[in-house]
Design an enzyme around this catalytic site. Structure first.
Site, PDB file in Angstrom:
ATOM      1  N   GLU A 147       0.723  -1.205   0.017  1.00  0.00           N
ATOM      2  CA  GLU A 147       0.048   0.032  -0.173  1.00  0.00           C
ATOM      3  C   GLU A 147       0.831   1.212  -0.029  1.00  0.00           C
ATOM      4  OE1 GLU A 147      -4.004   1.763   2.082  1.00  0.00           O
ATOM      5  OE2 GLU A 147      -2.988   0.434   3.086  1.00  0.00           O
ATOM      6  N   GLU A 241     -13.125   1.774   2.241  1.00  0.00           N
ATOM      7  CA  GLU A 241     -12.545   1.931   3.369  1.00  0.00           C
ATOM      8  C   GLU A 241     -12.969   2.935   4.189  1.00  0.00           C
ATOM      9  OE1 GLU A 241      -8.200   1.120   5.192  1.00  0.00           O
ATOM     10  OE2 GLU A 241      -8.338   2.746   3.687  1.00  0.00           O
TER      11      GLU A 241
END
Length: 294
Positions: A147, A241
């Site tokens: 990420e 998210e």
């Protein structure tokens, strides 16, 4: 695209087995087909039972995590690097044991605000650790995705260009990038161009608003994001998210700076996000079809 998913932190902080099973049930109830869990310590949870629950609901599992400072593989301290490598190996096995298909997040450094630039030796240590982890992940049938996050949560990979350089250095075809609109909105001059730059190296994608809340309530231009995902023919998972201290624990609130809550009720947030993403992708497809006819 692949499956549409949601982070378990929309539902729960995940302290108990019951919390995680509830998150699976809520995910399926809202029509999401994959869920993202934070690192699941095998000694705390019944992973077999969780795997069976997910299979019964037809929900796939991905896992993301960040390394603690004491296990920072980008450190120059050999003991910290070794501890980080061991944690990554254990995480790969936990994902495999739960029947999961990917391990992502901040796997290449500690998840924290650093007070210094990364060193050349630290960068090399991290590359080596991820290359080793990629081998075990490939053997376990687990995708490995790194990420790219903002400067306040790592000092190593803040932009897509940095991420591409890093995964090239690993020499592994099994390592891809995990891009996130929240982080890209901070760090990338042009998030859509960054997606196109990454192309088939995008292995996982987070949809999150600039204020971590309801999609469309912030500054991210999602139309451009969806157009770019179509342009690279992105066929992997897209996961929503969003964080609220009403749900997640104090530790995550501190790590991610959740000092105010943009929402407190999970159900309407999850329903809105699913509709927002589906409509956004459909509108992008219509724009593409219109442009092709023009």
């Amino acid at each position: 695209m692949g499956k549409l998913g949601i982070h378990s932190f929309v539902w729960t902080g995940g302290q108990t087995q019951g919390d995680l099973e509830m998150a699976l049930e809520k995910t399926a109830e809202h029509g999401y087909r994959t869920i993202e869990f934070a690192y699941l310590r095998p000694e705390l949870f019944d992973l077999d039972r969780l795997a069976r629950k997910a299979q019964s609901l037809d929900v796939e599992i991905g896992v993301t995590m960040g390394l603690p400072a004491a296990k920072d593989v980008s450190s120059e301290d050999p003991e910290r690097v070794a501890a980080g490598k061991a944690m990554l190996r254990d995480a790969v096995q936990a994902v495999r044991d739960i029947g999961g298909n990917k391990l992502g997040g901040i796997l290449f450094s500690a998840h924290m605000k650093y007070d210094r630039q990364p060193s050349e030796d630290g960068w090399k240590n991290s590359v080596e650790a991820i290359a080793e982890t990629a081998e075990s992940a490939q053997e376990a049938g687990v995708d490995l995705v790194l990420e790219v996050v903002n400067r306040f949560e790592t000092n190593l990979l803040n932009t897509t260009a940095q991420g591409l350089k890093f995964i090239e250095a690993t020499g592994s075809d099994h390592v891809r990038l995990h891009l996130d609109t929240f982080h890209m909105n901070i760090e990338e001059a042009n998030p859509a161009a960054a997606i196109r730059l990454a192309g088939d190296k995008v292995g996982y994608f987070h949809i999150g608003e600039s204020n971590r809340g309801y999609l469309g309530d912030g500054t991210v231009d999602f139309g451009l994001i969806f157009d770019a995902l179509l342009d690279i023919d992105y066929q992997r998972d897209i996961v929503f998210e969003s964080f609220s201290s009403a749900v997640v624990d104090e530790g995550l609130s501190r790590a991610c700076g959740i000092w105010r809550d943009t929402w407190t009720d999970s159900d309407p947030l999850a329903a809105h996000a699913k509709g927002f993403i589906e409509r956004g992708m459909e509108e992008a497809r219509r724009r593409r079809a219109t442009n092709a006819r023009a």
